[in-house]
Enzyme design. Structure first.
Site, short mmCIF file in Angstrom:
data_model
loop_
_atom_site.label_atom_id
_atom_site.label_comp_id
_atom_site.label_asym_id
_atom_site.label_seq_id
_atom_site.Cartn_x
_atom_site.Cartn_y
_atom_site.Cartn_z
N LYS A 113 -14.14 -10.14 -93.72
CA LYS A 113 -14.82 -9.85 -92.47
C LYS A 113 -14.96 -11.11 -91.62
CE LYS A 113 -19.19 -7.68 -90.92
NZ LYS A 113 -20.47 -7.10 -91.42
N SER B 175 -21.48 -2.44 -90.10
CA SER B 175 -20.66 -3.23 -89.19
C SER B 175 -19.32 -3.65 -89.79
CB SER B 175 -21.43 -4.48 -88.76
OG SER B 175 -21.72 -5.32 -89.87
N SER C 69 -24.36 -2.43 -94.07
CA SER C 69 -23.08 -2.65 -93.39
C SER C 69 -21.87 -2.77 -94.29
CB SER C 69 -23.17 -3.91 -92.51
OG SER C 69 -23.97 -3.67 -91.39
#
Length: 384
Positions: free
Chosen positions: A21, A97, A121
């Site tokens: 990420k 997210s 997330s």
């Protein structure tokens, strides 16, 4: 493709592939958190500690993944960098997210991925995209080199398509992780099934899961679950405002981030004091529940993910995190496993929560559920 911010190869060319990420530092690459406001960020001078650990264990990093801007949203929609595709259904949101990390694994673009989980997330996108996602015990996996620099909630966690791979990632990034325990079927397990507000189909699948796996079970009530959800949002708002509030003045944030940050800016010291009181009370309640059972289970998400169209038209997604955010507040390890549900080709998520520091047992229990789900799903599809 929208699943990646950038693609490259780093590490052992023959090693298993993993994507990271874009809140996790990779030396020589900027960490932009998929935000135009951070487009000019300087390259990271060194790898995050989890990256160093992965490379030392022979993993091959294949890129930085897309995400909901600044890791502050549940849909995964990003109009600046693009929205990753949901591998289960391209018309639905991928979840946020860590949307790109979940999608990359679900689309077989990498064997595994890392995301970050502040209010669900990792687990939320995992449930949306039909993959496995884990939030370790808070503090067990290093956050050095991860944005934001300070958090009392956030954890680095892995995504994978099967438990064997997820356990391999956990062993690589977690000091002292006992891979033998994680890969050993427990001799006897007692599961607590949490009463939770979810659709009938998902609730039924969660309730029936322990018996499918051959586990004894009992009902569990977490009376402070809703209060922990609200308190978690208060803490997230305060800590995200402290980390990223200054970016409002750039004028380069997406409209949803502007609105969310302005709301976050109104969090008061009194609000935080109440939230911390709830944190203590809920943590004690979960600890007490786990004295009589080896793990508790509940849905990851209360319903299947909504469509992209519905999200863009303003359908609220705040309830998506109602069952996952509380365990960021308490700090317990929690894993989302794809859960077959009757009458749907889509899988929901079974959330498995364990005692602090025994992430290995959570993985071992999840592997048992995984095996029984695959068997039952195969029988179901053969007779359908």
């Amino acid at each position: 493709m929208n699943e990646f911010i950038s693609e490259f190869t780093l590490g052992d060319a023959d090693g298993p592939s993993i994507a990271l990420k874009d809140t996790i530092d990779i030396a020589g690459y900027p960490t932009t958190a998929a935000s135009r406001a951070l487009l000019g960020a300087p390259p990271a001078p060194r790898h995050a500690e989890v990256v160093d650990r992965l490379l030392a264990q022979g993993w091959r990093v294949v890129g930085k993944t897309n995400m909901h801007e600044l890791a502050f949203g549940m849909t995964g929609i990003n109009d600046y960098t693009g929205t990753p595709e949901n591998p289960q259904d391209e018309t639905r949101i991928p979840g946020g997210s860590s949307s790109g990390s979940a999608a990359a694994v679900g689309l077989h673009l990498s064997s595994a991925a890392l995301g970050t989980d502040t209010g669900g997330s990792v687990r939320g996108p995992a449930a949306c995209c039909g993959v496995i996602g884990m939030k370790p015990t808070f503090g067990r996996v290093s956050r050095r080199g991860v944005a934001p620099a300070r958090s009392t909630l956030d954890c680095v966690g892995p995504f994978a398509r099967e438990m064997l791979t997820l356990i391999d990632v956990m062993a690589a990034i977690t000091p002292g992780f006992d891979e033998r325990v994680a890969n050993t079927m427990p001799s006897s397990v007692r599961i607590g099934v949490v009463s939770a507000d979810a659709t009938r189909e998902i609730s039924d699948a969660v309730t029936n899961a322990p018996s499918l796996a051959g586990f004894a079970s009992q009902g569990i009530e977490l009376l402070n679950l809703r209060a922990a959800f609200d308190a978690g949002l208060t803490v997230i708002n305060a800590e995200t405002w402290a980390a990223f509030g200054h970016l409002l003045e750039t004028g380069k944030l997406g409209a949803d981030l502007v609105a969310r940050l302005r709301t976050a800016s109104k969090t008061t010291a009194a609000d935080l004091a109440v939230a911390e009181s709830v944190r203590t009370r809920f943590t004690d309640e979960v600890d007490h529940a786990l004295q009589s059972v080896d793990a508790i289970v509940l849905p990851t998400l209360p319903a299947l993910p909504i469509t992209l169209e519905a999200a863009r038209n303003g359908t609220s997604v705040i309830a998506m995190s109602s069952l996952i955010r509380p365990f960021n507040l308490s700090g317990h390890p929690a894993l989302s496993l794809p859960l077959p549900i009757a009458g749907s080709p889509l899988r929901a998520g079974l959330q498995i929560v364990g005692r602090k520091g025994v992430d290995e047992l959570v993985c071992a229990i999840a592997a048992c559920f995984e095996a029984c789900f695959e068997d039952s799903f195969a029988q179901w599809t053969e007779t359908a």
